[in-house]
Motif scaffolding. Structure first.
Motif, PDB file in Angstrom:
ATOM      1  N   ILE A 149      -8.974  14.501  -7.215  1.00  0.00           N
ATOM      2  CA  ILE A 149     -10.053  14.907  -6.297  1.00  0.00           C
ATOM      3  C   ILE A 149     -10.706  16.203  -6.776  1.00  0.00           C
ATOM      4  CG2 ILE A 149     -10.625  15.491  -3.897  1.00  0.00           C
ATOM      5  CD1 ILE A 149      -8.214  13.779  -3.029  1.00  0.00           C
ATOM      6  N   LEU A 173       2.800  22.276  -7.085  1.00  0.00           N
ATOM      7  CA  LEU A 173       4.204  22.211  -6.717  1.00  0.00           C
ATOM      8  C   LEU A 173       4.942  21.800  -7.978  1.00  0.00           C
ATOM      9  CD1 LEU A 173       5.734  21.179  -3.592  1.00  0.00           C
ATOM     10  CD2 LEU A 173       6.356  19.715  -5.482  1.00  0.00           C
ATOM     11  N   LYS A 222      -8.687  22.140 -13.688  1.00  0.00           N
ATOM     12  CA  LYS A 222      -9.308  21.748 -12.420  1.00  0.00           C
ATOM     13  C   LYS A 222     -10.389  22.747 -11.959  1.00  0.00           C
ATOM     14  CE  LYS A 222      -5.182  19.183 -11.097  1.00  0.00           C
ATOM     15  NZ  LYS A 222      -4.789  18.147 -10.152  1.00  0.00           N
TER      16      LYS A 222
HETATM   17  N1  CTP Z   1      -4.948  17.099  -6.611  1.00  0.00           N
HETATM   18  C1  CTP Z   1      -6.156  16.445  -6.438  1.00  0.00           C
HETATM   19  N2  CTP Z   1      -6.241  15.101  -6.676  1.00  0.00           N
HETATM   20  C2  CTP Z   1      -5.178  14.406  -7.089  1.00  0.00           C
HETATM   21  C3  CTP Z   1      -3.943  15.066  -7.312  1.00  0.00           C
HETATM   22  C4  CTP Z   1      -3.874  16.431  -7.052  1.00  0.00           C
HETATM   23  O1  CTP Z   1      -7.132  17.089  -6.056  1.00  0.00           O
HETATM   24  N3  CTP Z   1      -5.304  13.109  -7.307  1.00  0.00           N
HETATM   25  C5  CTP Z   1      -4.893  18.556  -6.337  1.00  0.00           C
HETATM   26  C6  CTP Z   1      -3.819  18.959  -5.336  1.00  0.00           C
HETATM   27  O2  CTP Z   1      -4.298  18.961  -4.022  1.00  0.00           O
HETATM   28  C7  CTP Z   1      -3.452  20.358  -5.803  1.00  0.00           C
HETATM   29  C8  CTP Z   1      -3.675  20.306  -7.308  1.00  0.00           C
HETATM   30  O3  CTP Z   1      -4.552  19.198  -7.520  1.00  0.00           O
HETATM   31  O4  CTP Z   1      -4.313  21.350  -5.274  1.00  0.00           O
HETATM   32  C9  CTP Z   1      -2.420  20.095  -8.104  1.00  0.00           C
HETATM   33  O5  CTP Z   1      -1.729  18.977  -7.626  1.00  0.00           O
HETATM   34  P1  CTP Z   1      -0.361  18.490  -8.275  1.00  0.00           P
HETATM   35  O6  CTP Z   1       0.104  17.242  -7.610  1.00  0.00           O
HETATM   36  O7  CTP Z   1       0.596  19.661  -8.346  1.00  0.00           O
HETATM   37  O8  CTP Z   1      -0.801  18.226  -9.759  1.00  0.00           O
HETATM   38  P2  CTP Z   1      -1.185  16.952 -10.551  1.00  0.00           P
HETATM   39  O9  CTP Z   1      -2.489  17.253 -11.223  1.00  0.00           O
HETATM   40  O10 CTP Z   1      -1.121  15.740  -9.696  1.00  0.00           O
HETATM   41  O11 CTP Z   1      -0.063  16.930 -11.681  1.00  0.00           O
HETATM   42  P3  CTP Z   1       1.516  16.557 -11.608  1.00  0.00           P
HETATM   43  O12 CTP Z   1       1.680  15.595 -10.436  1.00  0.00           O
HETATM   44  O13 CTP Z   1       1.768  15.938 -12.925  1.00  0.00           O
HETATM   45  O14 CTP Z   1       2.245  17.845 -11.429  1.00  0.00           O
END
Ligand code: CTP
Length: 411
Positions: free
Chosen positions: A316, A334, A350
């Protein structure tokens, strides 16, 4: 960590309203925050709560009379001067329409109104009255006069009133008055007024079939704390929430979503509106390619190899990065391993202004708790602030302090 109210000298003024009994709880809460409190009552307040209730709880004298017969406190008898110069702040809760009118016009006909005229410290008032009295043009114009003079007004809530009618006029909740007072002493009181903040919170839920889904352990508490703190600081707040068991914070507009795709659509619809977006949501990275619209039987699942085919969800934050412009974007990470390096990668990829990292394996940062232990990273990771274990609300305040500092017109 000590409370922002610790050792603060507060004159608590109580007026004659049915809500006067709530001041008893207010006194207890102020004491819990280690404030030094002196209670002043108007003559009509004693019709609702006995001064003895306050003196028993405060362990001190309760000030009711302008001209005391006995100087039993060892004071000079000029209590309006003494209290007016002693206080770090005066809080009148509840304040009635009549006392608001007296303060607006400088009438000093009892001890409470006289203290206000002699007051050297800031004045904070929390009105409570019937809805018609509250919206009466006289009351509104008196409140406007007081606000223009720098008096802080904690607006009353909407709800059921003592009269049985419904409307605006209920004394703000004791917890919210305490919160407002803390913000006041921290210089945060309504300091985000005029700003629009979009918050996402909680997990997303990806269906496998009509009864099963893929979920994660996010409770949503961190995001709800951010939304609540931002609204308490005067921002207009929209909260997009995954499925969580939490009440909507006061003055927050909430939209519920379930899947990552629904969250993405809701974010896209709201990005243009906001000045800052704080993405605390734990968005699922994958969804089931073709979820069944009925319950899949065990045997059928086994026949198909007992496997789920997953497809990646769109990110997103990356999707809306082209809409960022001057908006302040905040992400969360996290991580259980290699947290700083991983978070720095997310910060860069991001297009975030800063990222808040936490590791649920650390003490005070576990899932579902009311505390968190985070690190805030910005400037490609060169700027790093490690915060101790704090309540999620206090973490939210620190995040919002940083967001505020990035608004050029506020910093
Ligand atoms: N996020 C997002 N869209 C997604 C996944 C995550 O916007 N599909 C956003 C989350 O809300 C957060 C940030 O990206 O603010 C990091 O999310 P996280 O789950 O820690 O990271 P990922 O990019 O999904 O990587 P991973 O799961 O491999 O740690």
């Amino acid at each position: 960590m000590s409370s922002p109210l610790s050792d603060k000298k507060i004159v608590l003024g109580v007026c004659g309203s049915i809500a006067a009994y709530k001041s008893v709880f207010l006194l207890r809460e102020l004491q819990r925050e280690d404030a030094q409190v002196r209670v002043v009552m108007t003559p009509s307040a004693s019709n609702f709560v006995a001064p003895l209730t306050f003196s028993s709880l405060s362990g001190g004298h309760v000030y009711t009379e302008m001209f005391p017969v006995k100087k039993d406190s060892g004071a000079s008898g000029l209590w309006h001067i003494e209290l007016g110069t002693w206080a770090d702040a005066m809080l009148i809760a509840p304040i009635t329409a009549s006392t608001i009118a007296k303060l607006a016009w400088g009438i000093a006909d009892n001890l409470l109104t006289s203290i206000v005229l002699a007051l050297r410290a800031p004045l904070i008032i929390a009105p409570a009255m019937d809805a018609d009295m509250y919206i009466h043009p006289t009351t509104m114009s008196n409140l406007a006069k007081l606000k223009a003079r720098g008096v802080t007004v904690i607006d009353p809530d909407e709800g059921e009133l003592a009269s049985g009618l419904t409307g605006t006029g209920r004394l703000a909740e004791v917890g919210n008055i305490i919160e407002a007072l803390k913000h006041f002493f921290q210089g945060r009181y309504r300091d985000l007024t005029g700003k629009k903040i979009l918050v996402t919170a909680g997990p997303t839920q990806e269906p496998i079939d009509s009864v099963r889904f893929i979920f994660n352990r996010s409770s949503g508490k961190m995001g709800f704390a951010v939304a609540s703190a931002a609204a308490n600081r005067g921002a207009e707040v929209r909260l997009i929430s995954g499925p969580v068991a939490l009440e909507t914070p006061r003055n927050v507009f909430r939209e519920n979503v379930a899947t990552a795709e629904e969250m993405k659509q809701a974010v896209i619809r709201n990005v243009d509106w906001c000045d800052s977006m704080i993405m605390t949501a734990a968005v699922a990275d994958y969804r089931v390619a073709s979820p069944a619209d009925r319950k899949v039987k065990k045997d059928e699942f086994a026949r198909n190899g007992a496997k789920l085919e997953l497809v990646e969800n769109t990110d997103i934050l990356k999707t809306v990065s082209s809409m960022k412009g001057n908006r302040v974007f905040v992400g969360f990470a996290l991580e259980t391993d290699n947290e700083i390096d991983n978070a720095i990668k997310k910060l860069k990829s991001k297009s975030l202004d800063f990222i808040v990292v936490n590791n649920p394996r650390e003490e005070g940062a576990a899932f579902g708790t009311d505390t968190n232990k985070v690190t805030i990273l910005s400037d490609s990771g060169e700027n790093r602030v490690d915060l101790p274990v704090m309540s999620k609300y206090d973490v939210a305040l620190r995040i919002l302090d940083r967001v505020r500092s990035l608004f050029p017109d506020l910093s």
